[in-house]
Write an enzyme that holds these catalytic residues in place. Structure first.
Site, PDB file in Angstrom:
ATOM      1  N   HIS A 143       2.614 -14.263   3.352  1.00  0.00           N
ATOM      2  CA  HIS A 143       3.044 -13.032   2.698  1.00  0.00           C
ATOM      3  C   HIS A 143       3.461 -11.981   3.723  1.00  0.00           C
ATOM      4  CE1 HIS A 143       0.389 -14.100  -1.031  1.00  0.00           C
ATOM      5  NE2 HIS A 143       1.392 -14.934  -0.849  1.00  0.00           N
ATOM      6  N   SER A 194       5.827 -17.337  -2.729  1.00  0.00           N
ATOM      7  CA  SER A 194       5.339 -15.969  -2.523  1.00  0.00           C
ATOM      8  C   SER A 194       5.827 -15.355  -1.220  1.00  0.00           C
ATOM      9  CB  SER A 194       3.805 -15.944  -2.569  1.00  0.00           C
ATOM     10  OG  SER A 194       3.342 -16.394  -3.810  1.00  0.00           O
TER      11      SER A 194
END
Length: 287
Positions: A265, A208
């Site tokens: 992230h 991610s």
């Protein structure tokens, strides 16, 4: 489905048609029934419960704008041609699939322990992490990168693999395989280190952070030097940024859907925007 586990329970008036269509598109086995005036969505595997919950939190009405890349639906010869055109993207996904098989999607902790950011020992129900400095002193420098290959649950793997395929082949086509490799390693390092610094010793993994980096790279690069390769479907960047804010708010964790590697992230996105700005400015200057 021979066995069924409850993944979602929602009011009868909730329109699940869009979300069910998304599950069908991703190939997630499920069924929906009515019980006690509520809708219940069932899945055959306990590991799918968290992933379906996260997917619903992100796409409760499905994917009407086509923000998610669709699984490839091509002939065998067409797929092989695409793989040959994007060898680095394909090799990266192959490595991720091999790690998923080796670690049994996170269930084989003995194998997972070789790839985590910090080495750990298991005592009873607890994980005890070895200080990072000790692992690096022992020459285990691969730990700075390998967490990006670990995935927990096959839906987690499928979502990240689809996104890497979508963004990776764009960058490989526009800037070449060496650049994609460099960006993948850079974003992996930045996201892993950031998650460790802000989250402390913990078990984390997944692509991610890298994906947010690739997204930021394509987004800013295209704004500075527009071109077909980095032109993303409408709403993708907005949707990903909204999802990032939702995760940062703590709502996903509060709903019991598990911890999110928010620092990874954010770090990936910031690093991607920086590389996109540098690359886009250089491309624009060259015309």
């Amino acid at each position: 489905m021979n066995t069924a586990i409850e993944a979602l329970r929602l009011p009868l008036g909730t329109d699940l048609s869009g979300f069910v269509a998304l599950l069908q598109r991703l190939g997630v086995p499920h069924r929906v029934s009515e019980e006690g005036g509520e809708q219940v969505l069932w899945v055959p595997d306990s590991r799918l419960v968290r992933e379906v919950g996260l997917l619903y939190a992100r796409f409760p009405e499905g994917d009407p704008q086509g923000a998610l890349p669709a699984p490839p639906r091509r002939s065998t010869s067409g797929v092989l041609r695409q793989l040959r055109r994007s060898p680095l993207t394909s090799l990266m996904l192959l490595a991720t699939l091999l790690v998923a098989a080796l670690t049994l999607l996170g269930d084989n902790l003995a194998a997972v322990g070789w790839l985590t950011f910090q080495e750990f020992h298991i005592q009873g129900d607890y994980l005890y992490f070895v200080p990072l400095a000790e692992s690096l002193a022992a020459g285990q420098w691969w730990r700075l990168l390998t967490p990006m290959l670990i995935h927990f649950g096959w839906l987690h793997l499928a979502m990240n693999a689809l996104w890497y395929w979508e963004l990776g082949q764009r960058i490989e086509a526009r800037q070449g395989a060496p650049m994609l490799l460099l960006l993948t390693l850079l974003f992996g390092l930045a996201s892993n280190v950031a998650q460790y610094l802000f989250g402390g010793p913990a078990l984390f993994g997944g692509l991610s952070g890298v994906l947010y980096g690739l997204l930021g790279h394509c987004w800013i690069f295209h704004r500075l030097a527009p071109g077909a390769a980095y032109r993303l479907p409408p709403g993708v960047v907005v949707m990903m940024l909204i999802w990032l804010l939702v995760c940062l708010s703590g709502l996903v964790t509060a709903l019991g859907l598990g911890a999110i590697a928010n620092a990874a992230h954010v770090a990936g996105l910031v690093a991607g925007c920086l590389t996109g700005a540098l690359g886009g400015a250089w491309a624009r200057r060259r015309g």
